[in-house]
Design a protein around this motif. Structure first.
Motif, mmCIF file in Angstrom:
data_model
loop_
_atom_site.group_PDB
_atom_site.id
_atom_site.type_symbol
_atom_site.label_atom_id
_atom_site.label_comp_id
_atom_site.label_asym_id
_atom_site.label_seq_id
_atom_site.Cartn_x
_atom_site.Cartn_y
_atom_site.Cartn_z
ATOM 1 N N UNK A 1 -13.137 18.637 10.616
ATOM 2 C CA UNK A 1 -12.894 17.267 10.135
ATOM 3 C C UNK A 1 -11.830 17.255 9.050
ATOM 4 N N UNK A 2 -11.856 18.253 8.188
ATOM 5 C CA UNK A 2 -10.882 18.322 7.099
ATOM 6 C C UNK A 2 -9.466 18.424 7.651
ATOM 7 N N UNK A 3 -9.242 19.330 8.582
ATOM 8 C CA UNK A 3 -7.906 19.471 9.151
ATOM 9 C C UNK A 3 -7.517 18.245 9.975
ATOM 10 N N UNK A 4 -8.486 17.656 10.685
ATOM 11 C CA UNK A 4 -8.193 16.476 11.495
ATOM 12 C C UNK A 4 -7.778 15.294 10.623
ATOM 13 N N UNK A 5 -8.233 15.278 9.379
ATOM 14 C CA UNK A 5 -7.893 14.164 8.483
ATOM 15 C C UNK A 5 -6.486 14.293 7.910
ATOM 16 N N UNK A 6 -5.856 15.435 8.093
ATOM 17 C CA UNK A 6 -4.488 15.649 7.611
ATOM 18 C C UNK A 6 -3.530 15.199 8.707
ATOM 19 N N UNK A 7 -2.793 14.117 8.515
ATOM 20 C CA UNK A 7 -1.952 13.567 9.583
ATOM 21 C C UNK A 7 -0.833 14.498 10.023
ATOM 22 N N UNK A 8 -0.450 15.461 9.205
ATOM 23 C CA UNK A 8 0.622 16.372 9.581
ATOM 24 C C UNK A 8 0.156 17.690 10.140
ATOM 25 N N UNK A 9 -1.166 17.817 10.326
ATOM 26 C CA UNK A 9 -1.715 19.084 10.811
ATOM 27 C C UNK A 9 -1.582 19.189 12.325
ATOM 28 N N UNK A 10 -1.334 20.414 12.802
ATOM 29 C CA UNK A 10 -1.159 20.659 14.230
ATOM 30 C C UNK A 10 -2.429 21.146 14.899
ATOM 31 N N UNK A 11 -2.565 22.466 15.055
ATOM 32 C CA UNK A 11 -3.696 23.044 15.786
ATOM 33 C C UNK A 11 -4.580 23.888 14.877
ATOM 34 N N UNK B 1 -9.642 29.764 -7.815
ATOM 35 C CA UNK B 1 -9.141 28.672 -6.987
ATOM 36 C C UNK B 1 -9.696 28.723 -5.568
ATOM 37 N N UNK B 2 -10.069 29.905 -5.102
ATOM 38 C CA UNK B 2 -10.584 30.032 -3.739
ATOM 39 C C UNK B 2 -11.846 29.208 -3.529
ATOM 40 N N UNK B 3 -12.586 28.970 -4.585
ATOM 41 C CA UNK B 3 -13.854 28.251 -4.481
ATOM 42 C C UNK B 3 -13.708 26.754 -4.721
ATOM 43 N N UNK B 4 -12.474 26.295 -4.902
ATOM 44 C CA UNK B 4 -12.218 24.872 -5.120
ATOM 45 C C UNK B 4 -11.681 24.237 -3.829
ATOM 46 N N UNK B 5 -11.318 22.960 -3.915
ATOM 47 C CA UNK B 5 -10.713 22.268 -2.770
ATOM 48 C C UNK B 5 -9.214 22.061 -2.984
ATOM 49 N N UNK B 6 -8.577 22.936 -3.753
ATOM 50 C CA UNK B 6 -7.170 22.748 -4.112
ATOM 51 C C UNK B 6 -6.258 22.705 -2.895
ATOM 52 N N UNK B 7 -6.514 23.535 -1.895
ATOM 53 C CA UNK B 7 -5.665 23.521 -0.702
ATOM 54 C C UNK B 7 -5.950 22.300 0.160
ATOM 55 N N UNK B 8 -7.207 21.928 0.275
ATOM 56 C CA UNK B 8 -7.551 20.726 1.043
ATOM 57 C C UNK B 8 -6.826 19.505 0.488
ATOM 58 N N UNK B 9 -6.721 19.408 -0.829
ATOM 59 C CA UNK B 9 -6.026 18.283 -1.441
ATOM 60 C C UNK B 9 -4.510 18.389 -1.283
ATOM 61 N N UNK B 10 -4.007 19.625 -1.213
ATOM 62 C CA UNK B 10 -2.560 19.820 -1.089
ATOM 63 C C UNK B 10 -2.047 19.554 0.320
ATOM 64 N N UNK B 11 -2.854 19.816 1.330
ATOM 65 C CA UNK B 11 -2.367 19.766 2.711
ATOM 66 C C UNK B 11 -1.665 18.456 3.077
ATOM 67 N N UNK B 12 -2.232 17.287 2.787
ATOM 68 C CA UNK B 12 -1.554 16.045 3.199
ATOM 69 C C UNK B 12 -0.226 15.800 2.484
ATOM 70 N N UNK B 13 0.040 16.543 1.422
ATOM 71 C CA UNK B 13 1.285 16.345 0.676
ATOM 72 C C UNK B 13 2.414 17.244 1.166
ATOM 73 N N UNK B 14 2.122 18.147 2.093
ATOM 74 C CA UNK B 14 3.121 19.126 2.520
ATOM 75 C C UNK B 14 4.129 18.493 3.470
ATOM 76 N N UNK B 15 5.375 18.937 3.356
ATOM 77 C CA UNK B 15 6.427 18.427 4.229
ATOM 78 C C UNK B 15 6.578 19.260 5.496
#
Length: 252
Positions: A212-222, A175-189
């Protein structure tokens, strides 16, 4: 699961990286406890002194036993969780599956972002019968993967690394070599942040894309970079890491 605890106050859960144990946080636990937190650092299932669940092969298989054990140790939460590398991937999947269990998530040198560079040239230590030869392999691998500065590969780093590898029973890292976390991030509460060593050998060639990936997540902080540190940032630049982590935890 075996847990280690320091201090009093609100729980702060630290999840170590792959082929590791709670000792990935050895230079952090006392400082974080001194800041008024009850620091909880488990050996993840299949690592350190914790048993490997039947059939478990990767981070997604650890989420349910981790959630059950965390509730036994610290209650239903929500809790602040910091995950390093494989532990960060596990923490992200935990936050996705158990929304009410995680209040704030800090991802440290985390995989699962869909970033894959050239394969690092690590050496095999298990084939070396001589202790000095094994130490030379560990020194090489720490320099290639974990630590940026040669002087950071001291006797403590070597001892921790060797002890952790000898107890690792969680060998799969698909899983480390996939984008599973990138896809999960926008779904987190939960609130979420990330810390990386600025010279992390796994990701240093990909900072613009990761930003860019983190910036695209509307709930991401720093997104925080620690200068002078490689992948094992919380060990190599412990004081700077502790300061930044505590700052992020205090943000509301």
């Amino acid at each position: 699961m075996v847990w280690h605890a320091w201090g009093d106050g609100e729980p702060l859960v630290l999840l170590h990286g792959g082929s590791g144990s709670w000792t990935h946080w050895l230079r952090n636990v006392e400082a974080l406890a001194a800041a008024g937190r009850r620091v909880l650092a488990p050996d993840l299932p299949g690592s350190g002194e914790s048993a490997l669940p039947a059939g478990a092969a990767d981070a997604d298989d650890l989420v349910d036993p981790l959630a059950a054990s965390l509730r036994e140790v610290a209650g239903d939460g929500p809790h602040d969780i910091v995950g390093f590398s494989f532990g960060g991937l596990t923490a992200g999947l935990l936050a996705q599956r158990y929304h009410g269990l995680v209040r704030k998530l800090v991802l440290v040198g985390v995989p699962g972002l869909g970033v894959r560079g050239e394969r690092l040239k690590l050496r095999t230590w298990r084939d070396e019968a001589d202790a000095a030869a094994r130490e030379a392999v560990h020194r090489h691998n720490l320099g290639v993967l974990m630590l940026h500065r040669p002087e950071s590969i001291d006797a403590l780093a070597l001892a921790l690394h060797a002890a952790n590898l000898s107890r690792d029973r969680m060998r799969s890292r698909r899983l480390a070599l996939t984008d599973i976390l990138a896809r999960a991030l926008p779904t987190l509460a939960c609130e979420r942040h990330a810390i990386f060593g600025a010279q992390d050998a796994l990701y240093a060639d990909f900072w613009p894309g990761i930003q860019r990936l983190f910036a695209a997540d509307p709930g991401f902080g720093e997104l925080v970079f620690i200068p002078g540190a490689g992948h094992w940032v919380q060990f190599e630049e412990a004081a700077a890491f502790n300061t930044e982590l505590l700052r992020l935890l205090k943000k509301r």
